[in-house]
Each structure stands twice: as structure tokens, then as C-alpha cells.
Design an enzyme around this catalytic site. Structure first.
Site, PDB file in Angstrom:
ATOM      1  N   ASP A 109       0.833  -1.205   0.000  1.00 22.15           N
ATOM      2  CA  ASP A 109       0.000   0.000   0.000  1.00 22.15           C
ATOM      3  C   ASP A 109       0.865   1.251   0.000  1.00 22.15           C
ATOM      4  O   ASP A 109       0.508   2.275  -0.565  1.00 22.15           O
ATOM      5  CB  ASP A 109      -0.883   0.061   1.254  1.00 22.15           C
ATOM      6  CG  ASP A 109      -1.808  -1.131   1.372  1.00 22.15           C
ATOM      7  OD1 ASP A 109      -1.876  -1.914   0.411  1.00 22.15           O
ATOM      8  OD2 ASP A 109      -2.454  -1.267   2.423  1.00 22.15           O
ATOM      9  N   ASP A 193      -2.848   5.259  -2.879  1.00 22.91           N
ATOM     10  CA  ASP A 193      -2.168   4.114  -2.279  1.00 22.91           C
ATOM     11  C   ASP A 193      -1.488   3.362  -3.419  1.00 22.91           C
ATOM     12  O   ASP A 193      -2.078   3.207  -4.506  1.00 22.91           O
ATOM     13  CB  ASP A 193      -3.160   3.173  -1.575  1.00 22.91           C
ATOM     14  CG  ASP A 193      -3.523   3.637  -0.166  1.00 22.91           C
ATOM     15  OD1 ASP A 193      -3.207   4.796   0.190  1.00 22.91           O
ATOM     16  OD2 ASP A 193      -4.130   2.841   0.579  1.00 22.91           O
ATOM     17  N   HIS A 242      -7.607  -0.547  -3.537  1.00 20.13           N
ATOM     18  CA  HIS A 242      -6.508  -1.440  -3.911  1.00 20.13           C
ATOM     19  C   HIS A 242      -6.965  -2.415  -4.999  1.00 20.13           C
ATOM     20  O   HIS A 242      -7.981  -3.075  -4.863  1.00 20.13           O
ATOM     21  CB  HIS A 242      -5.945  -2.202  -2.714  1.00 20.13           C
ATOM     22  CG  HIS A 242      -5.522  -1.256  -1.618  1.00 20.13           C
ATOM     23  ND1 HIS A 242      -5.365  -1.646  -0.326  1.00 20.13           N
ATOM     24  CD2 HIS A 242      -5.235   0.078  -1.663  1.00 20.13           C
ATOM     25  CE1 HIS A 242      -4.998  -0.592   0.408  1.00 20.13           C
ATOM     26  NE2 HIS A 242      -4.923   0.466  -0.389  1.00 20.13           N
ATOM     27  N   ASP A 244      -5.443  -5.097  -6.034  1.00 24.11           N
ATOM     28  CA  ASP A 244      -4.872  -6.439  -6.033  1.00 24.11           C
ATOM     29  C   ASP A 244      -5.769  -7.530  -5.456  1.00 24.11           C
ATOM     30  O   ASP A 244      -5.294  -8.648  -5.195  1.00 24.11           O
ATOM     31  CB  ASP A 244      -3.470  -6.450  -5.404  1.00 24.11           C
ATOM     32  CG  ASP A 244      -3.389  -5.780  -4.052  1.00 24.11           C
ATOM     33  OD1 ASP A 244      -4.427  -5.274  -3.579  1.00 24.11           O
ATOM     34  OD2 ASP A 244      -2.300  -5.754  -3.463  1.00 24.11           O
ATOM     35  N   ARG A 261     -16.502  -7.814  -9.538  1.00 25.31           N
ATOM     36  CA  ARG A 261     -16.096  -6.442  -9.865  1.00 25.31           C
ATOM     37  C   ARG A 261     -15.673  -6.391 -11.328  1.00 25.31           C
ATOM     38  O   ARG A 261     -14.479  -6.225 -11.646  1.00 25.31           O
ATOM     39  CB  ARG A 261     -14.923  -6.012  -8.976  1.00 25.31           C
ATOM     40  CG  ARG A 261     -15.239  -6.049  -7.503  1.00 25.31           C
ATOM     41  CD  ARG A 261     -13.975  -5.877  -6.674  1.00 25.31           C
ATOM     42  NE  ARG A 261     -14.297  -6.027  -5.267  1.00 25.31           N
ATOM     43  CZ  ARG A 261     -13.381  -6.244  -4.314  1.00 25.31           C
ATOM     44  NH1 ARG A 261     -12.109  -6.311  -4.629  1.00 25.31           N
ATOM     45  NH2 ARG A 261     -13.753  -6.370  -3.060  1.00 25.31           N
ATOM     46  N   SER A 293     -11.173  -5.888   4.812  1.00 25.59           N
ATOM     47  CA  SER A 293     -11.152  -6.325   3.411  1.00 25.59           C
ATOM     48  C   SER A 293     -12.367  -7.182   3.118  1.00 25.59           C
ATOM     49  O   SER A 293     -13.098  -7.594   4.018  1.00 25.59           O
ATOM     50  CB  SER A 293      -9.898  -7.154   3.111  1.00 25.59           C
ATOM     51  OG  SER A 293     -10.050  -8.439   3.678  1.00 25.59           O
ATOM     52  N   SER A 294     -12.505  -7.494   1.827  1.00 32.49           N
ATOM     53  CA  SER A 294     -13.520  -8.449   1.395  1.00 32.49           C
ATOM     54  C   SER A 294     -12.920  -9.864   1.484  1.00 32.49           C
ATOM     55  O   SER A 294     -11.748 -10.036   1.839  1.00 32.49           O
ATOM     56  CB  SER A 294     -13.918  -8.164  -0.053  1.00 32.49           C
ATOM     57  OG  SER A 294     -12.861  -8.565  -0.913  1.00 32.49           O
ATOM     58  N   CYS A 346      -0.491  -7.943  -0.762  1.00 33.50           N
ATOM     59  CA  CYS A 346      -0.525  -6.765   0.115  1.00 33.50           C
ATOM     60  C   CYS A 346       0.643  -6.761   1.094  1.00 33.50           C
ATOM     61  O   CYS A 346       1.209  -5.707   1.399  1.00 33.50           O
ATOM     62  CB  CYS A 346      -1.803  -6.748   0.941  1.00 33.50           C
ATOM     63  SG  CYS A 346      -3.308  -6.681  -0.005  1.00 33.50           S
TER      64      CYS A 346
HETATM   65  N1  GLY Z   1      -9.086  -4.270  -0.564  1.00 33.18           N
HETATM   66  C1  GLY Z   1      -9.483  -5.262  -1.465  1.00 33.18           C
HETATM   67  C2  GLY Z   1     -10.637  -6.065  -1.035  1.00 33.18           C
HETATM   68  O1  GLY Z   1     -11.137  -5.866   0.046  1.00 33.18           O
HETATM   69  O2  GLY Z   1     -11.120  -6.903  -1.741  1.00 33.18           O
END
Ligand code: GLY
Length: 367
Positions: A109, A193, A242, A244, A261, A293-294, A346
């Protein structure tokens, strides 16, 4: 002499990497930018514990995951460097705001390597204002050994950087705003970031996100100059932060795209013959704590080279996908670390990969 810092993409053979440290991690104070990127089930935790150290048992377990990651990387022949341990719960006040810190767990990040240059990101969370303090010993060393070193303009992070009217609680409205390219950060000053960028040789891609604004993207475009094409990719994502776990290149000509997404800008990839791959769903259990995060951390992989990849050891479908692609998955337990908001990509920043600056896209330029 090859430079001590040299990395042009996400897949060339990895020789040296920084692996973050979670010791000293603190719960960030619960401001609008944190709220925009966390999930309602954790808001009570942030309200109650913002500014305190993260629970010790979580930190200890995540630190053990990181240590294991270091052992595996070293076993694969990669040199591992670590940032300083910092007490991130210390409060600070600038002329524009007061906060305490977060962690030094996610070098991805904070810093970006482009060729032989280290770029420090002007991150948007107030809790990350002083994150550079964990990395300065390392960066000074790389600089003294020949690397280039740039710190992007530090944002003030005054109130003007955040949209006070951003509809934190209204998911439908956030979808509509995201489609217009509006997020909780304004265009008051540049911010980004580094993890909102992904490097593919002369082409570097970036998303406008909750923490990366157009001003920051423009700063990067001018900074990189004519040797690179910086292109903005759009995704159907009301809550981007982010790239990634959204859009992850795994070799020259292959990219994983998060099925939740969809990418709206794949034309260049299609025209250039890239394989657009849909990764399997994550197996992170629904009750596993993910504070920041997810569940899509399953695709937050680190390529050691075009034939080896680090995959979380419980993510068997993802590991099988790589096997079918002829890429050897190296399985590492990382669930405890996942709770802090990231996975292998990350938690690392590749400092040196063996390779040259190349072009992987057909821009239809005249010969
Ligand atoms: N920051 C990426 C996610 O939460 O998927």
C-alpha cells in the site's frame, strides 16, 4: 551492474522482497475514510477500539503467518527484508488533524517500485500519515546502494480531502456515485495508495478508488513521464480500495478479474491477446474476522515467477486453477494475517525481479 532495486512487473523472477510486520498494529480511529472501506459488521469494533492496539492474540497469530511466509520465500531463494517495528497506537497531531496509526504490515500500500525507483505513496487515511517511518531504514539503504527514491507530495489530510456528504450508509447511492467516479476522497490534493496500481512493463494500470484520486493519478502520470503509459481502469465496484483483489496479472498475457467487480475497460487486453481469467470463489469462512477487506483475498497472490505462485493453503480451488495453468502453487497458511486486510500481495513489496522493461500490449501504434 544490475540495480539493487529493479522491478517492472508482477511476474518476473523474484529476487528480493520486503515482507511487512504486524507487531505494534493499532485499530485506526473511525473516521469517514475508514468507514467507507470497512464493513458494517465491524463498525462497532472500530467505534469502541479506534486508537487502541489490535488484540494481542490476533497480532501474535498474524506475525507467525508472516514469519512462515518469510521462511517459505527464503526457501524459494528470495532475499527477505523487514520494516521496523513501530508502536502505531501513539497519538499525533498535525496542524490539520489528529489521529493515531495503523501498521507497517502492508508494504504494497505504501511503496511502489518502478524500475530502479522507489515511490512512497501519499496515502489517504490519516492513520497512515506516518507509515513511512517503518520503511525509512530500508529505503535509505536501497538509496545508498544506488536506487532512486521519491516521496510523492504529502497530503495535508485536512477535512477538505474528504467528502463530508459521502453516503457511507447508503449502498445503492454508493453504487451510483462509483459509476460517476465519485468516492469519499475529493480532489483537494493528490492522494493514492500504491496498491491501486499494477505494473505490466511499460503499461501501468490504476483505478480511482476511495483512497486514490484523479489528482494523485495525474501526479503519477507526469512523474512517470513518456517511458510509461498510465491507464485508468474502471470496475463495477462501489467500494474500491486497492486493485490487487480485483485485477491481478499472473504473467505476461494473463490476468485474473474478480467476477464481482467486472472490469469495464478490457479492450486493450483483448486486442493484445491477453487471457482474461475468472478466479474461483474464496473459501474464507463467513465467520472469519476480516476487519478491513472483502473475502477476495484469495486472489491476492504473489507470483515468485511465471511458474510459481503463493496461494493461501486453504484455497484449494485457487491452487487447482493455477495447476491447470501450469503454475505451481506454493501453499502457505495466511488466514490469521488475512484478518488485517490483506494477503500475500498486500503483505509484500517486490524490490527486485530479474527482468527488463518490456511492452506487453498492442496499442496499434504506427510501426
Ligand atoms: N481491498 C481489497 C478487497 O477488500 O477486496
Amino acid at each position: 551492474m544490475p540495480s539493487v532495486v529493479n522491478s517492472h512487473n508482477e511476474w518476473d523472477p523474484l529476487e528480493e522482497v520486503i515482507v511487512g510486520r504486524v507487531e505494534g498494529a493499532a485499530v485506526p480511529p473511525f473516521d469517514v475514510a475508514v468507514k467507507a472501506n470497512t464493513y458494517p459488521r465491524y463498525w462497532d469494533f472500530f467505534e469502541r477500539h479506534g486508537g487502541e492496539p489490535f488484540p494481542e492474540e490476533l497480532v501474535r497469530a498474524a506475525a507467525a503467518d508472516l514469519d512462515e511466509l518469510c521462511t517459505v520465500l527464503k526457501g524459494e531463494g528470495v532475499t527477505v527484508r523487514r520494516p521496523e517495528v513501530v508502536d502505531w497506537s501513539r497519538r499525533y497531531e498535525t496542524p490539520d488533524f489528529a489521529s493515531s496509526g495503523l501498521y507497517g504490515a502492508m508494504p504494497r500500500d505504501f511503496m511502489m517500485v518502478v524500475g530502479n525507483e522507489i515511490i512512497e505513496a501519499p496515502m489517504a487515511w490519516r492513520s497512515r500519515f506516518f507509515e513511512y517511518r517503518a520503511y525509512r531504514e530500508l529505503i535509505k539503504d536501497y538509496f545508498q546502494r544506488g536506487a532512486r527514491w521519491t516521496a510523492a507530495p504529502k497530503p495535508t489530510m485536512g477535512d477538505e480531502l474528504y467528502d463530508a456528504d459521502y453516503p457511507i450508509d447508503a449502498v445503492e447511492e454508493r453504487h451510483a456515485l462509483a459509476a460517476e467516479g465519485r468516492f469519499c476522497t475529493t480532489e483537494f490534493e493528490p492522494c493514492f495508495d500504491a496498491a491501486d496500481f499494477t505494473r505490466m512493463g511499460r503499461d501501468i494500470f490504476v483505478q480511482r478508488s476511495q483512497v486514490t484520486n484523479r489528482f494523485g493519478i495525474e501526479w503519477m502520470r507526469r512523474h512517470l513521464g513518456d517511458a510509461y503509459r498510465l491507464q485508468v481502469l474502471r470496475f463495477e465496484d462501489p467500494n474500491p480500495m486497492h486493485m490487487d483483489a480485483t485485477f491481478v496479472p499472473i504473467g505476461p498475457g494473463r490476468v485474473l478479474v474478480n467476477p464481482e467487480r467486472p472490469c469495464l475497460d478490457l479492450e486493450l487486453f483483448r486486442r493484445s491477446g491477453w487471457e482474461i481469467l475468472t478466479p474461483p470463489d474464496s473459501l474464507i469462512p463467513a465467520d472469519h474476522p476480516l476487519y478491513m477487506s472483502s473475502r477476495w483475498l484469495s486472489m491476492n497472490v504473489l507470483m515468485i515467477d511465471e511458474r510459481r505462485v503463493l496461494v493461501e493453503k486453504h484455497e484449494e480451488p485457487t491452487a487447482r486453477m493455477f495447476e491447470q495453468l501450469g503454475i505451481r502453487p506454493i501453499r502457505v497458511g495466511f488466514r490469521n494475517f488475512n484478518s488485517f486486510g490483506g494477503s500475500f500481495h498486500c503483505a509484500t513489496c517486490d524490490v527486485r525481479r530479474r527482468g527488463e522493461l518490456e511492452t506487453y500490449f498492442d496499442h496499434g501504434d504506427p510501426a
